[in-house]
Write a protein that holds these residues in place. Structure first.
Motif: not given
Lengths: 337, 472
Positions: A85-93
Motif C-alpha cells: 500500500d503506497p499510502q501506508a508507505g511501509i515499503n521504503p521502495a
C-alpha cells in the motif's frame, strides 16, 4: 531484613507465592482487590480489543457487513496489502517513486522536526524558570503552564484561526510589519509551512513537559554545583556535566512519551486540515490513515493490520531507546554489578 | 519464549479461522399463521426521526395505522442515528432485517445499495394513485434497482439572495419564476444562467475600499463580501447545479466500473476554482470561508455573501442573519449555459422497503400510508417540505413565522423547484461508495484551499484514483 523484604516484593514464580506467610498472602489479596477495577478495565478495554484486532487482521471484515455476518479468513492478505500500500508507505521502495507521500514517511519526517524542538524547548524554558536571576518566576511558570489547561482541541481551533492565511492575525501582523501579501506564509495550506505550523501549535502546550523538567532541575543537589564552581567550572561545563546527567532520566522519560505521541499524531491534521491529507498529501499521518481506514472506510481488518504494525514500530523504537539508555541516562541511585 | 509466542500466534490464527467458519447466514422467516396479523417492522434511525418529539409522533402514526385496519400490525423500531447503520447491517446480515426503513436520504441508503425492493409491481397491485406526485419526482426514485421509493420529504433548491446588497450595487433581483429572464444593469434581458450569475456575482464581490471584483484596483486580499456561495454543496452538488445531473460511473460489476464524469462537470469544477482563485474572484476561498468573520463556512448566514445556492433545509439555520436585521429572499435555480435547462437539485428523504421483507405487499401498503395520511403528522415534526405540492401550505406558514420578511413569491420558488429534481441525484450510489465519496471530498478540499493548482493534472489524478477505487 532487607533480603526478607525483597523476597516478599519480588516473588520468582507462582510457587513462591505459596511460600508466603498468611499475612503476606492476605495483604496480596487485599492489594489485588484494590487494583481489580483497573485489572478488569485493562482486560475488557485494552487486552481484549487488542486480541480482537489481532484476529481481525487475519480476516476480511467490514463494519458494513454486520458483526454476525460470516467473516472471511484472509490469512496474511492484509499484511501483504500493507507492504504494497503506497499510502501506508511501509515499503521504503514506495517512498520516493509514489505520487502520494507514504504515511509512515510523513510521520517520520514530522517526528524529525518536532522531536528535537519538543524536547529542547521545554528544557530551555525550564532552565530559564530555574534561573535565580529571573524575577517573577511564579508568574512565568503559571503563564507557561496555563495553555496546557486549555483543552487540546480548543487550542487547535484557536491556532487554526490565528494562522488562517486570509484572516489570521499572525498574517495580518506580518502584513502590518511590511511583508507583502504574496509573501505571507500560507501556514497549514503550504507543503513547506505545514509542519512548522503544527510544531508551533504543539509548542504552545509544552507547559507540562516544562514543569516536569523544572521539578527535575530543582531536584539536582546544590552541593554538586557548589563543588563545580569551587573547581572553576564554566556555566556550559556545569550544564553539560552536572545538569544534563542529573536530569537525563526525565529527558529520557519525555523522549519516550514524545516518540509514542508523534507516532500517534492525529488530532491536529484531522482538525486543521480536515483529515484530507492536504496540502499535497503531506498531512496524511500514519495514525490519521489508520483512523480513516477504520472509521471512514469502515475496513476493520485492514485498520487492525495498520494498528498492529504501528504497535510493533512503537515497541521496537521503545526497545531501542531503552537499550541505548545505559549509555546516556544516569540514575543516581543505581548500582551496577 | 519463542515456543510460547509461536503457540500463541498459531492459536490466534486458528481462532480467526474458526470465527470465519462459524458465521451463519441462516434467515429466519417470520411467516404469519393464518388468521394472525402480518407484522411489519419499521426501522427509524438512518436519517431524521430519532428525537423524542419525533418518536412520539411516529408512535402515534403507528397507532393510527394499526387502528385503521385489522390485517397488518405495524411495529416501530427506533435506533439512535450513530448506531443505526451498524444495527441495520447486522440485522440484514443475520437475516432479521426490518421491512420498512426510513426516513432515509440517498446518502444513507447508498450503504445498502442492491438491497432495496422495486415497489412498482406492488403499487400497481394496490392501485395506488401516484399522480398525486410530480412525475419528475416519481422518476427521481427510479434507479437501476427499480422504483425504490415514493416522494415524501423534499428539499428543493433555490438561490438565496440579499436584496440590500443588490440594491447597493444597483442590480435587479434574481427572477422568482422559472422561465423569467434577468435584467442586466444595461437594461438587456438575459437568461438566468450560470454566465449571468457569474457576471453579477463579480459585481457583488466587494473589497474593503468598496471596489467590486471587476474594477481597477480591486484588492482580492481584502474582500469583505463575496457575490456567491455554494452553501454546503458537495463537489458532486456543484457539478450537478452547473453541469446538470449525470450518472458519473459506468459498468455493472467490479472490474468493469469506470468513471464517467461528464465534461460539463469538469467545466463546473474549473469554474468554481476560478471563482475563488481566478483573476476576478466571486466565491470565498477555503481559508476565507472558514474564517470566523465569514461564519466558519456559513458564509451567507454570516452576512458575507450576496447569493447562496442551497436547499430548503438551509432555512433551518438563518437565525444569525435575520437577528442581525438583514433580510433575504429566494430566486430560482440557474439554467445551464449550454443547454438552457434548469439544473435543479432536490435533497429528499423517504421510506424504502428491503428486498428481504417477507411481506412486501403489506410493507408497500404501510409505505403508501406513511407518505400520504401519515405524512400529515410526520412531515411537520421532521421539519420537511411535503412532496405533494397541495400540502406545502402548512410548511411555508411555519417558515413564514420564522422569517416574516420572506415573501410568498420567494417561498413559491421552492414549490416550483419540485419540478426540477436531479435525476440521478448528486448523492447517487457510487461503487465503493465511502472511499469514492471521500476521494471526491479531498478533491474539493484541495480546490478550496490551494492557490495555483494545476487543475487538469489534479483532475486527471482524481479520475485515475476514482477508477482504482471503483474496482477495489
Amino acid at each position: 531484613m532487607l533480603e526478607e523484604l525483597s523476597k516478599f516484593q519480588k516473588p520468582d514464580s507462582i510457587g513462591s507465592v505459596r511460600t508466603l506467610s498468611p499475612i503476606a498472602r492476605r495483604e496480596m489479596r487485599t492489594g489485588l482487590s484494590f487494583i481489580s477495577p483497573w485489572l478488569f478495565g485493562f482486560l475488557a478495554f485494552t487486552l481484549l480489543p487488542m486480541l480482537a484486532t489481532l484476529i481481525f487482521s487475519f480476516l476480511d471484515l467490514k463494519i458494513t457487513d454486520g458483526i454476525f455476518s460470516a467473516p472471511k479468513f484472509a490469512g496474511f492478505d492484509n499484511y501483504v496489502h500493507l507492504f504494497q500500500d503506497p499510502q501506508a508507505g511501509i515499503n521504503p521502495a514506495t517512498w520516493f517513486n509514489s505520487k502520494t507521500p507514504g504515511s509512515l514517511l510523513i510521520t517520520i519526517k514530522f517526528a524529525l522536526i518536532a522531536l528535537p524542538i519538543g524536547t529542547f524547548f521545554p528544557l530551555s524554558l525550564a532552565l530559564l524558570m530555574n534561573n535565580k536571576h529571573l524575577k517573577g518566576q511564579f508568574a512565568f511558570r503559571t503563564l507557561f503552564y496555563m495553555p496546557y489547561v486549555v483543552p487540546f482541541v480548543a487550542s487547535v481551533f484557536l491556532w487554526g484561526g490565528m494562522l488562517n492565511s486570509e484572516s489570521g492575525w499572525v498574517n495580518r501582523a506580518l502584513e502590518y510589519l511590511g511583508v507583502a501579501h504574496a509573501n505571507l506564509p500560507q501556514w497549514a495550506n503550504d507543503v513547506n509551512w505545514v509542519y512548522p505550523t503544527y510544531v508551533i501549535m504543539g509548542i504552545w502546550g509544552v507547559g507540562n513537559s516544562m514543569l516536569i523538567m523544572l521539578a527535575s532541575l530543582q531536584g539536582v543537589p546544590t552541593e554538586l554545583y557548589d563543588a563545580a564552581k569551587v573547581d572553576g567550572a564554566s556555566a556550559w561545563k556545569i550544564l553539560w556535566n552536572i545538569t544534563f546527567p542529573m536530569i537525563s532520566p526525565v529527558i529520557f522519560y519525555n523522549l519516550v512519551l514524545d516518540i509514542i505521541g508523534l507516532f500517534q499524531y492525529f488530532l491536529v491534521p484531522l482538525v486543521v486540515n480536515s483529515g484530507t491529507g492536504r496540502p499535497g498529501g503531506a498531512t496524511m499521518f500514519y495514525n490519521l490513515y489508520l483512523y480513516k481506514t477504520f472509521f471512514t472506510y469502515q475496513d476493520m481488518s485492514y485498520g487492525s493490520t495498520l494498528a498492529w504494525f504501528l504497535f510493533v514500530i512503537i515497541l521496537l523504537i521503545t526497545i531501542i531507546l531503552f537499550s541505548t539508555s545505559k549509555y546516556w541516562v544516569y540514575y543516581a541511585g543505581e548500582s551496577k554489578s | 519464549m519463542k515456543k510460547h509466542l509461536a503457540t500463541l500466534f498459531g492459536l490466534l490464527i486458528i481462532a480467526s479461522m474458526i470465527l470465519a467458519a462459524c458465521g451463519s447466514k441462516s434467515a429466519a422467516p417470520t411467516e404469519a399463521a393464518s388468521g394472525e396479523k402480518v407484522k411489519i417492522r419499521w426501522f427509524v434511525g438512518l436519517g431524521t426521526g430519532t428525537d423524542p418529539e419525533q418518536v412520539t409522533t411516529q408512535e402515534e402514526v403507528v397507532k393510527d395505522f394499526n387502528a385503521s385496519q385489522d390485517r397488518i400490525e405495524l411495529v416501530l423500531e427506533v435506533v439512535p442515528y450513530d448506531a443505526a447503520r451498524d444495527t441495520l447491517s447486522t440485522q440484514i446480515a443475520s437475516g432479521a432485517g426490518p421491512d420498512i426503513v426510513g426516513p432515509v436520504g440517498w446518502d444513507g441508503s447508498n450503504g445498502f445499495h442492491g438491497q432495496w425492493l422495486d415497489i412498482a409491481p406492488y403499487l400497481k397491485e394496490l392501485n395506488f394513485d401516484s399522480s398525486i406526485f410530480d412525475p419528475a419526482l416519481m422518476a427521481f426514485y427510479q434507479t437501476e434497482e427499480g422504483q425504490v421509493g415514493l416522494p415524501f420529504a423534499v428539499f428543493p433548491g433555490g438561490m438565496f439572495y440579499r436584496p440590500d446588497m443588490f440594491d447597493e450595487a444597483g442590480l435587479s433581483y434574481p427572477p422568482q419564476v422559472y422561465g423569467e429572464q434577468y435584467t442586466m444593469p444595461d437594461g438587456s434581458k438575459v437568461d438566468w444562467n450560470w454566465e449571468t450569475v457569474t457576471k453579477i456575482a463579480k459585481l457583488l464581490t466587494v473589497d474593503e475600499n468598496g471596489k467590486n471584483a471587476t474594477e481597477e484596483g480591486f484588492d482580492r486580499t481584502k474582500i469583505v463580501q463575496v457575490g456567491y456561495a455554494p452553501q454546503y454543496q458537495t463537489i458532486l452538488g456543484i457539478g450537478t447545479f452547473y453541469g446538470g445531473a449525470a450518472k458519473i460511473y459506468s459498468g455493472d460489476a467490479k472490474g468493469s466500473y469506470q468513471s464517467n464524469v461528464p465534461d460539463s462537470w469538469k467545466e463546473a469544477w474549473k469554474w468554481y476554482y476560478d471563482g475563488m482563485y481566478g483573476a476576478e474572484p466571486f466565491i470565498a476561498t477555503g481559508p476565507l470561508a472558514t474564517a470566523p468573520e465569514f461564519g466558519n463556512e456559513d458564509v451567507f448566514n454570516a452576512g458575507k455573501s450576496a447569493m447562496a445556492l442551497s436547499q430548503t433545509w438551509y432555512t433551518c439555520c438563518l437565525g444569525d442573519l435575520s437577528k442581525s436585521g438583514a433580510q433575504f429572499q429566494i430566486g430560482i435555480q440557474p439554467l445551464g449555459n449550454a443547454d438552457g435547462k434548469v439544473h435543479g437539485r432536490i435533497d429528499a428523504d423517504t421510506f424504502r422497503i428491503l428486498k428481504s421483507s417477507q411481506h412486501p405487499k403489506e410493507a408497500v401498503e404501510v409505505l403508501t400510508y406513511l407518505v400520504t395520511t401519515g405524512g400529515d403528522k410526520l412531515l411537520p415534526v421532521y421539519g420537511a417540505m411535503p412532496a405533494i405540492a397541495s400540502k406545502t401550505d402548512a410548511f411555508f406558514e411555519k417558515k413564514s413565522a420564522d422569517y416574516a420578511f420572506v415573501t410568498k413569491e420567494s417561498w413559491n420558488v421552492f414549490t416550483q423547484g419540485l419540478a426540477y429534481p436531479d435525476t440521478p441525484s448528486a448523492e447517487q450510489y457510487l461503487p465503493n461508495s465511502i472511499k469514492a465519496y471521500a476521494r471526491f471530498a479531498t478533491f474539493l478540499d484541495l480546490l478550496n484551499n490551494t492557490d495555483n493548482v494545476d487543475f487538469d493534472a489534479e483532475y486527471q489524478k482524481l479520475i485515475d484514483d476514482i477508477n482504482v477505487l471503483y474496482n477495489e
